[in-house]
Design an enzyme around this catalytic site. Sequence first.
Site, mmCIF file in Angstrom:
data_model
loop_
_atom_site.group_PDB
_atom_site.id
_atom_site.type_symbol
_atom_site.label_atom_id
_atom_site.label_comp_id
_atom_site.label_asym_id
_atom_site.label_seq_id
_atom_site.Cartn_x
_atom_site.Cartn_y
_atom_site.Cartn_z
ATOM 1 N N PRO A 239 0.857 -1.163 -0.240
ATOM 2 C CA PRO A 239 0.127 -0.003 0.086
ATOM 3 C C PRO A 239 0.938 1.324 -0.038
ATOM 4 C CG PRO A 239 0.194 -0.983 2.097
ATOM 5 C CD PRO A 239 0.950 -1.964 1.268
ATOM 6 N N CYS B 172 1.067 29.879 -14.689
ATOM 7 C CA CYS B 172 0.514 30.501 -15.904
ATOM 8 C C CYS B 172 -0.078 29.319 -16.688
ATOM 9 C CB CYS B 172 1.660 31.029 -16.561
ATOM 10 S SG CYS B 172 2.495 32.133 -15.398
ATOM 11 N N TYR C 212 1.166 11.091 -3.435
ATOM 12 C CA TYR C 212 1.276 11.769 -4.920
ATOM 13 C C TYR C 212 1.169 12.996 -4.901
ATOM 14 C CZ TYR C 212 1.111 6.551 -5.429
ATOM 15 O OH TYR C 212 1.082 5.236 -5.121
ATOM 16 N N ARG D 294 -0.925 4.945 -1.014
ATOM 17 C CA ARG D 294 -1.929 5.795 -1.023
ATOM 18 C C ARG D 294 -2.685 5.627 0.084
ATOM 19 N NH1 ARG D 294 -4.137 8.509 -5.589
ATOM 20 N NH2 ARG D 294 -3.848 6.599 -6.689
ATOM 21 N N ARG E 98 -2.388 16.537 -9.477
ATOM 22 C CA ARG E 98 -3.192 15.321 -9.564
ATOM 23 C C ARG E 98 -4.702 15.872 -10.391
ATOM 24 N NH1 ARG E 98 -5.520 12.404 -6.554
ATOM 25 N NH2 ARG E 98 -5.114 10.531 -7.706
#
Length: 453
Positions: free
Chosen positions: A312, A382, A411, A314, A351
């Site tokens: 594992p 930008c 992440y 996340r 993300r």
Amino acid sequence: MGKPSAPRPPAVPDQKTAADLASVLPMTATVKDGHLFIGGVDTVELAHEAGTALYVMDEQHIRHQLREYVKWTRYHWKDVDVIYAGKAFLSLQMARLVAEEGCSLLCASGGELAYAIRAEFPMERVQVHGNNKTDYELEECVDAGVGRLVVDSLFEMDRLSAIAEARGVKQSILIRVTPGIEADTHDFIQTGQEDSKFGFGLAEGLAMRAVKHALELPGIDLAGLHMHIGSQIFALHSFSAAIEVAVHFMQEIRDETGHTIRELDTGGGLGIAYGLPDEPSTIKDYGKVVVDGIKEHCEEHGLPVPKMMVEPGRSIVANAGVTLYTVGSIKEIPNIRTYVAVDGGMSDNIRPSLYDAHYEALIANKADKPREMIATVAGKHCESGDILVHDAPLQCPESGDILCVCATGAYCQSMSSNYNKQVRPGVVFVNEGEWRWTVKRETYADLMAQDVE
Ligand code: LLP
């Protein structure tokens, strides 16, 4: 349970306060005097003291998640190794914390391995994977004495064997197989389907050829099989289906070669709650499905139950973390939307742009107030696509407020960049009323450190 990447209905002000956001916040999150506290630390004071943008990680939450994995996998079978996937978030202190909890570490590159080495992580508990390791990385792995190397191609296997043989050792490996399962998640983070850059497919006999080849190579000890079907998976049946395929393959290996697979690594992938409607499976249920699934299929096939590994990433760190920003300009475009701009953006959280990921936001200094408007949280880069949270409920913002984006522990820092020469935020661990840097904020000098005058 819906697919995590399914389109979301238009947002409406939900009148929720921080107290209603427990499912996406760290486990120690509380509200005192209108401020959001994490790990006993006032996040508003912390933001003023340490500066923003800032990643904040709840140490207790991270340890709790690791312990849940150990508990609910070993509950069903004694020999399970919980291997934290460092790609989700890695720092020296994080590596040491993982070691303290008795877990192992998964590295995806020579750089991640360098962290393990510097943190003095027990090398026999380090596993290294990757679909295109360089010769240099393979040498580093063998020289460091990593416990397991996950082999992804015949090209790699031959080079690895030669490197190990030249050093007079045998490197223990797992062969990565792609079980042909399409996990129920975003296409970009699916990895178990036949058409994948990872591993050896079962369908055309590629995986069997890899196994036979490994058994012939002098520098290789074939310990077992590895798979990883994807990430942010909600439905446990994807894991069950992959396990069935893998155990069946273990039987084919025994029948065709006489070799018994001693270890089976089922990868990571358990999903987490990013938004309030998300209802991921629990670690307890995951442990049962994975471990009992392997045991049952081994019994059916008359195979000894292997040592098991889960990886594992996340689900250990995502909900342990939040990002704090300071609100700058607020632009209300009549009849269209309100943009709330913050002092970070796609450089600290790619993300939303990359996966259309959804996050919940709140204002840390108004944590007891209801989210009574709909706002779009924009970054300072930008790019029009530099949006952190699209049209979502928020307390009424004012410039200078501390805005908190939830569930950013995985992440985000690990995929951060210096786009627009933005310095990367620091990361603090909070615990029992104290905070400490685990990664300091970059400086302009850091930005130019590799420049040649
Ligand atoms: N094991 C292997 C071999 C992996 O490739 C990964 C993740 C993991 C374990 C950990 O999976 P987790 O438990 O974290 O789902 N950047 C994407 C996620 C990419 C995952 C890559 N591999 C994102 O931000 O959603």
